[in-house]
Design a protein around this motif. Sequence first.
Motif, short mmCIF file in Angstrom:
data_model
loop_
_atom_site.label_atom_id
_atom_site.label_comp_id
_atom_site.label_asym_id
_atom_site.label_seq_id
_atom_site.Cartn_x
_atom_site.Cartn_y
_atom_site.Cartn_z
N THR A 16 -3.69 7.94 0.07
CA THR A 16 -4.86 7.50 0.84
C THR A 16 -5.14 6.01 0.68
OG1 THR A 16 -6.32 8.15 -0.98
CG2 THR A 16 -5.94 9.78 0.76
N CYS A 17 -4.30 5.30 -0.10
CA CYS A 17 -4.51 3.86 -0.30
C CYS A 17 -4.37 3.12 1.02
CB CYS A 17 -3.50 3.32 -1.31
SG CYS A 17 -3.71 3.99 -2.96
N ARG A 18 -5.23 2.13 1.20
CA ARG A 18 -5.22 1.34 2.43
C ARG A 18 -4.73 -0.09 2.21
NH1 ARG A 18 -7.81 3.81 6.50
NH2 ARG A 18 -8.12 1.83 7.59
N SER A 19 -4.47 -0.45 0.97
CA SER A 19 -4.01 -1.81 0.69
C SER A 19 -3.14 -1.77 -0.57
CB SER A 19 -5.19 -2.75 0.47
OG SER A 19 -5.86 -2.41 -0.74
N ILE A 20 -2.41 -2.84 -0.77
CA ILE A 20 -1.56 -2.91 -1.95
C ILE A 20 -2.40 -2.93 -3.21
CG2 ILE A 20 -1.37 -5.43 -2.11
CD1 ILE A 20 1.56 -3.00 -2.54
N SER A 21 -3.58 -3.52 -3.17
CA SER A 21 -4.45 -3.53 -4.35
C SER A 21 -4.96 -2.13 -4.66
CB SER A 21 -5.61 -4.51 -4.15
OG SER A 21 -6.27 -4.26 -2.93
N ASP A 22 -5.30 -1.35 -3.60
CA ASP A 22 -5.68 0.07 -3.82
C ASP A 22 -4.53 0.82 -4.47
OD1 ASP A 22 -8.09 -0.42 -2.63
OD2 ASP A 22 -7.60 0.56 -0.73
N TYR A 23 -3.33 0.57 -3.98
CA TYR A 23 -2.14 1.26 -4.47
C TYR A 23 -1.91 0.96 -5.95
CZ TYR A 23 2.89 2.36 -4.84
OH TYR A 23 4.10 2.85 -5.22
#
Length: 736
Positions: A323-330
């Motif tokens: 469900t991550c929307r960005s590399i930082s979320d990931y």
Amino acid sequence: MNTGNRPLIGVITARASQSEQRQLLKGILSKADELGIDIAVFSNVYNFAEYSAQTEVENKIYELVHSERLDGIIITYESLMYNELRENIQKHIKDLDIPIVFTDAELDGCTCINTDMKSDIMSVARHLTDVHGFTDIDVMTGPKDGEISHIRVEAVREIMEERGLHFGEDNVIYGNFWYNSGEELAEEYISGKRKLPQAVICTNDYMAFGLLDKLLDHDITIPDDLTIIGYEHIGERVYHSPVLTTYQRNRAAIGEKAVAIIHSKLTGAPMQEIDTSGYMIPGNSCSCGVEKKYLREELLEIRQTKNYTELNFCGNFEQQAVTCRSISDYIRALQDFSYLIRNVSGIYLCLHEDWCARSLKSSVNEFSNNEPMICYRIISPENGSDEPAFFTRGQLYPDELPGAGDKNFLYFTPIFSEGKEFGYFIFQYTTPDTYDSVMVDWLKVSVNALQVLRMKNDINTLLECSNLSEYHDTATGLYNEQGFTNELANACKKLSGKENLALIMVRTGIYSDDSRIDKKNLSVRMDIEISDCLNQTAAIINGFCGKISDKLYIIAAEGQFTDEDIALVMDKLEIIISHSPLYIQERGIDTLFMASRLISAEENIEECIPAMTEDINMKIKQLSDKRHHAYYNDYLQVRNSMYRDPGNEWDAQKTCRDFRLSYGHFRATYKDIFGISFHQDLIMSRIAMAKYLLLTTTIGIPAISFKCGYKDEKYFMRQFRQLTGTTPNSYRNSSL
């Protein structure tokens, strides 16, 4: 060669999570720990026994052995499952001038070490004849056409003949080293098709387990009716009944010996003697009975694995990751669930700088050691920076892994999906330890989530773009790779004898972390800005341009061009891209590289694009070497500010005050990093801005002179001519 204080030995293995490889690796790491050596393990994930097109890309991880960091290499030859993979690895190491040791192999002209397999099997046979007094023994070995199958049989035959016991071909059963061979043998004993002996030697544990499992539900009792002994202890005895007696092939000692050999070659120290002989591990499949010491170790390992398996199963890592929307979320998701990997000290995510574009079927999707990469710290043994670190593929990792400390036992595992390589994970251990099959589940979730993130990026890009075409890039309207290749082929056909084809390749955004999904809107806008610059230049030389991959562009034109013509076009193109508003603000100086070719009708056009790509990668490598300087980022901040606003009142003392730098070393350090003095670079920044204004505006020379920090217009014109060889007006009005 590695210039660090501790030598670095690379280990080429396959499916490092398997029991056999973990035993070998623990021996390698233990000896390395004792001798003060770092280890870099390169391993694939799946390691299929036959070629698989879907997972072939995972074996590109072995290309990393070309790194200059490595001081030696150990190759666990037996783990490489199919011949083509073995041949490819031998090609990779062919020209390396460092010590190389093969384990579990016998190769002409190579340093090879192995356990004495024949001696091991003879010890097993002696155990049955001398300890238990058996006279009737069967042997189950591997395929009939396999050399090692016959070596193991002959070892038993020799012991039996020494003792005057019968051993004929009817006592030999050929299998395939897997469970089903043991199951088939059990069927023959149960049905009476084969006479039941007193004992069976299975020349690996898998076949022994198959035999035990099949006999469990029938009237043949182990060990009262039949004694069974295995070989190559793999640590799964408690899953089968009764607990198997087996022989431990001393893989750990082989690993220790491999490290000792390389250490001796590197240092000249005497070679240590290491005993590689194995030993029996008693169990209940013979009358010796289980020895608690070995069973306790196996149960501890199994319980830990079970606990971590349950943690992975019951956790929601997969749901959080996808469900991550960005590399930082990931990265945050990986950090939150890093506890699912047993005993790991550090995790680093290393991605190709243009990993988001890996889905493109591009001819430039082949990587060299100069390929730029980005490293993200997930966790580390010590505190480290969360800022992405930039390096080139041949470096393996940044000069200083953030927070890694001074002891590196590193495992490199590939990140790939749909036949495309995105980069690799580095798993760090600070004690001699290895990852297991549970970590592989974590890895699969991580890779799938990254692929989902890339797909979200593709969807976002499509939503922001229009005018879709099979031959055009959706964001910029430039030719895509296929469209550019078609147009290039047509242009080549039109060339006359006196004409040539000019090619200019442009690589933008070097070491800029704008591949982040959460900056995709910015990336698209910058793409459009760059495409405008390319179209403007292409129109001047009556050419055409394309975007052949992320951050990689190309211009082509046919005509009677000279090297001087191309140099002028490249100068103008570099100026208008590097000084365009969004680019100079977001990416700054030293992030744009170019290469060119002049091609006649007779030359092979297909070789040009890869050659120019490699030229650019070499320039990136040179920049990478500069970036190793401890103060590079601080001084780059100064330089970027100066090139964005050269009309400011720049001087060394004021700069030191503004950026809190020591004036005493500022001048020398600046020249050491950038190869030019601060004062000369200030002049170059002013002339570069003047060129940009001349090319993109109609404002007069006096205004340009003032904007670029010159109070004397005549002095500006004299300095411009001195550095460019032409006047400002001539530069503005030139047709190229």
